[in-house]
Write a protein that holds these residues in place. Sequence first.
Motif, PDB file in Angstrom:
ATOM      1  N   TRP A 137     -24.235 -22.646 -96.740  1.00  0.00           N
ATOM      2  CA  TRP A 137     -22.862 -22.786 -95.903  1.00  0.00           C
ATOM      3  C   TRP A 137     -22.193 -24.193 -96.750  1.00  0.00           C
ATOM      4  CZ3 TRP A 137     -20.558 -20.299 -91.600  1.00  0.00           C
ATOM      5  CH2 TRP A 137     -21.168 -19.089 -91.335  1.00  0.00           C
ATOM      6  N   PRO A 139     -15.765 -12.820 -92.298  1.00  0.00           N
ATOM      7  CA  PRO A 139     -16.294 -13.603 -93.455  1.00  0.00           C
ATOM      8  C   PRO A 139     -17.999 -13.689 -93.444  1.00  0.00           C
ATOM      9  CG  PRO A 139     -15.419 -15.005 -92.037  1.00  0.00           C
ATOM     10  CD  PRO A 139     -14.866 -13.846 -91.313  1.00  0.00           C
ATOM     11  N   VAL A 140     -18.320 -13.638 -92.297  1.00  0.00           N
ATOM     12  CA  VAL A 140     -19.809 -13.898 -92.377  1.00  0.00           C
ATOM     13  C   VAL A 140     -20.586 -12.602 -92.102  1.00  0.00           C
ATOM     14  CG1 VAL A 140     -21.661 -15.147 -91.233  1.00  0.00           C
ATOM     15  CG2 VAL A 140     -19.467 -16.045 -91.185  1.00  0.00           C
ATOM     16  N   GLU A 153     -11.484 -14.584 -81.884  1.00  0.00           N
ATOM     17  CA  GLU A 153     -10.862 -15.188 -83.383  1.00  0.00           C
ATOM     18  C   GLU A 153      -9.969 -13.811 -83.690  1.00  0.00           C
ATOM     19  OE1 GLU A 153     -13.717 -16.058 -82.618  1.00  0.00           O
ATOM     20  OE2 GLU A 153     -14.225 -17.961 -83.708  1.00  0.00           O
ATOM     21  N   GLU A 196     -25.865 -15.449 -99.359  1.00  0.00           N
ATOM     22  CA  GLU A 196     -27.592 -15.609 -99.519  1.00  0.00           C
ATOM     23  C   GLU A 196     -27.882 -16.796-100.457  1.00  0.00           C
ATOM     24  OE1 GLU A 196     -28.365 -10.850 -99.314  1.00  0.00           O
ATOM     25  OE2 GLU A 196     -29.971 -11.955-100.395  1.00  0.00           O
ATOM     26  N   THR A 225     -23.606  -6.504 -99.417  1.00  0.00           N
ATOM     27  CA  THR A 225     -23.680  -7.535 -98.066  1.00  0.00           C
ATOM     28  C   THR A 225     -23.251  -6.768 -96.970  1.00  0.00           C
ATOM     29  OG1 THR A 225     -21.848  -8.757 -98.842  1.00  0.00           O
ATOM     30  CG2 THR A 225     -24.083  -9.779 -99.319  1.00  0.00           C
ATOM     31  N   TYR A 234     -18.663 -19.890 -95.628  1.00  0.00           N
ATOM     32  CA  TYR A 234     -19.718 -19.196 -95.876  1.00  0.00           C
ATOM     33  C   TYR A 234     -20.013 -18.913 -97.389  1.00  0.00           C
ATOM     34  CZ  TYR A 234     -23.138 -15.277 -95.137  1.00  0.00           C
ATOM     35  OH  TYR A 234     -24.370 -14.602 -95.162  1.00  0.00           O
ATOM     36  N   ALA A 261     -18.216 -21.849 -86.656  1.00  0.00           N
ATOM     37  CA  ALA A 261     -18.427 -21.214 -87.922  1.00  0.00           C
ATOM     38  C   ALA A 261     -17.005 -21.302 -88.698  1.00  0.00           C
ATOM     39  CB  ALA A 261     -19.089 -19.832 -88.107  1.00  0.00           C
TER      40      ALA A 261
END
Lengths: 753, 94
Positions: free
Chosen positions: B55, A637-638, A648, B22, A592, B19, B14
């Motif tokens: 999420w 994290p995303v 942030e 996928e 990822t 999170y 967010a």
Amino acid sequence: MLCRANPAGDGAAQFGDGIRNDRLRFAETAEPDQRHPCIAVGCLHVGDVGQLEASNTCGYQRNALTGCDKTHDGGVLGRLDRRVVTHIATAHECPDLGVQRRRTLARESDEGVVPETTETHRSLCGDCVTDGHGNQQSIMAEHIGLHGRTHGDRAGDANVDRSVGQRPSLLVGRHRVEFDTYIGPCRPEAMQERRDELIGGRVDETEPESTPSADTKLLGSPQHALRRHEELTGMGEKRLTVGGQSHSTSCPLEQGETEVGLELADLLAQRRLSDVELRGSSPEMELVGNGDKGTEAAQRCQLIHSIILSVVVDLLLHHYRSMRQTAEMGKHKPPARYSAFGLLWRGLRKQSWPRIWREPEFKSSYDVVIIGGGVHGLATAYYLAANHGITDIAVVDRAYLGSGGSGRNTAIVRSNYLTPEGVAFYDRSLELYNSMSNDLNLNVMFSERGHLTLAHTDSALRTMHWRAEVNKLQGIDSSVIDPTEIKKLTPSLDVSTHTRYPIMGALYHPPGGTIRHDAVVWGYARGADAYGVDLFQQTEVLDILTEGDHGSGKVTGVRTSRGDISTPVVVNCTAGWASTISSMVDVRLPITTHPLQAAVTEPVKTFLPTVVVSGSLHVYVSQTDRGELVFGASVDPVATYNMGGTLEFTEELAGHVLELMPGISKMRLLRQWAGLCDMTPDYSPVMGPTPVDGFYVDVGWGTYGFKAGPVSGEQMAACVANGATPDLIKPFELSRFTEGNLVGEKGAAAVGH
Amino acid sequence: MLLVPCPNCGPRNAADLSYNGESHARPDPTTCTPEDWRTYLYLRDNPSGWLRESWYCSSGCRKHFTIERHTLTGELRTPILPGSKPGATKGETK
């Protein structure tokens, strides 16, 4: 085989002080048909640590005794003693392969293997390796001559002349090694001459008047004999002779006898002392010792002359070698060599520097296409050309070379990882980084400043101890230090106990440091270009052409924004974009893509001498040569392909950095940026072949790709050229995820946990 | 800042959510092979484009939900609570 094996304890020449129990002996060829005239290499038993045996530096055979694979440059080594094997393997020469004898000194001496062991070994056994002609008989004879006691028992095999009588010997540690000063049966006249020589030497020894000290008296014979031996055998090479004494018997060390220390410096010093005493003992040299000022001045002058001469000779040799090297590169014009002299020359003539790499013509066919012009892709191209002679390579990059992670990382290198696989791998990388400036003729500004990984909790401290032990076992310089020592190393850190995350200790890794990452990219690009590799910037790969089934076919070419290229081999070195390239051939990766942000402050005076990393605070910081502080953090994290910075990040970073170093609260951040990290579940890379024939991956580099750039290039090149995955990267194959053999490096690979 | 439209709580920063990554259909652990299970565990599509992901509204309604997000532009659409139909939520797209 040239040298005979001695079973353990069978009179093997022993080195070491007993505690370390280093024993040196000689490996035996497993099969007669594997004999090779080049070498017999010693093996070192390293007492408590383990055992290694180097067999044949040509890689001609597997080690007869331990089965370790070794190559000239160390290669993939036994689990424990890579350093020693490397050392021994490089210490010998192979006339068949034309490998130069490399007299490298072991750098480390703290783990039971002392440099003088090898040096001593070489002084004893260097000649047994080869006489430059591969003459087995003479080699055998020399070897036996120098290892009289070791091989004296096998005198019948090799016609060792034991009638010489009093054999000189030397003491190493608590052990004694005897010499049969003996010339091989291939030259009987020399043997007779040598015997006369030795007898003469013994007569000298019996003259107490001419030898003022016992050391001098005893030293004369083996030194003289060795020198004579060199003359006779045409081995003019200067040999480090261990300062020792000759004794008539091979009895154990008796009380009152002088013991030769283990330290190389001691050995050398003793030798010098002995030399001085020897000189002092001769009548003509006594004049020198009388303090005549004029003579002293002349001596100084002579010394200066000899230094200048040696420097000039060194420079000329270096120049000659570089010319040879560039000439070997083939038809392509070698790049202008960077040197102080060249700088001056061009400066005086106001010449401009040529382009660092070419703007090549786009061809429709290549042997290998490498996607991604970062440090991994370029290093793979460079080592394919340099090590394997494959030069018909195209490196394509969507933007400019080094525009991805190679130009966005925080340029920290280290090898203090957690798993044995990881440690071996990253340590090789550090080795390559160490010699990179020379190899690539480009200053990569490697600053070996030390690396501190802070522990703020008990569990973190436990992990540090774990890592330190794993590292020590693999020969990596790494230890856990307490806050007092941390404060001494980096005074700007707040090691008090009243902070939110008090510093409880740190893993200190002196070989770690920083490098200029752009220079690494440019160096590899320039080196690859010199070998004829074509580098295409602003060339985007649109598709990979295959034949056969999806996900298991065969690569036939690459469709780029400049046109199609037909090629049987494609290497994916695209880091953050790895999945997008692999999806073109339907290869799913365990990856990822997360952005990792970094920031840099204004430059200030140097105050931070080490690289400081804190896992609990998710931050690492180092000071550049320019004085800026470079901060890195954990990945966002995303998962995203967007490289925008966030507020942030800077807020969090500032808070954490100030917890570590409250004194820098007035410093201003100059800029921040982000790079894409291809994170894997186990924080280890994915390297090697895939189910699609001809499609290789070198991805999954997460937050540790830069420090692995050279070694992954080297290993991927070997993988592509030989069609087999090298052992060093075997644990990192893609198949480990479906087989369930993960290499869990999260504890040491990132600060994001 | 990424504004994630929670089906229950509406647009949230967010950082207020967790999170999960996928979203893939989980194979039946009683019948699937170890290889299938590991494929489900480890292998990812990781596209540069639209991605269906999961999420967890950790500081709000404490519900898991799925949403489509463009991994390059950060655009979000069609948040769905498990078991409900698309569009039947209060979520807004950015």
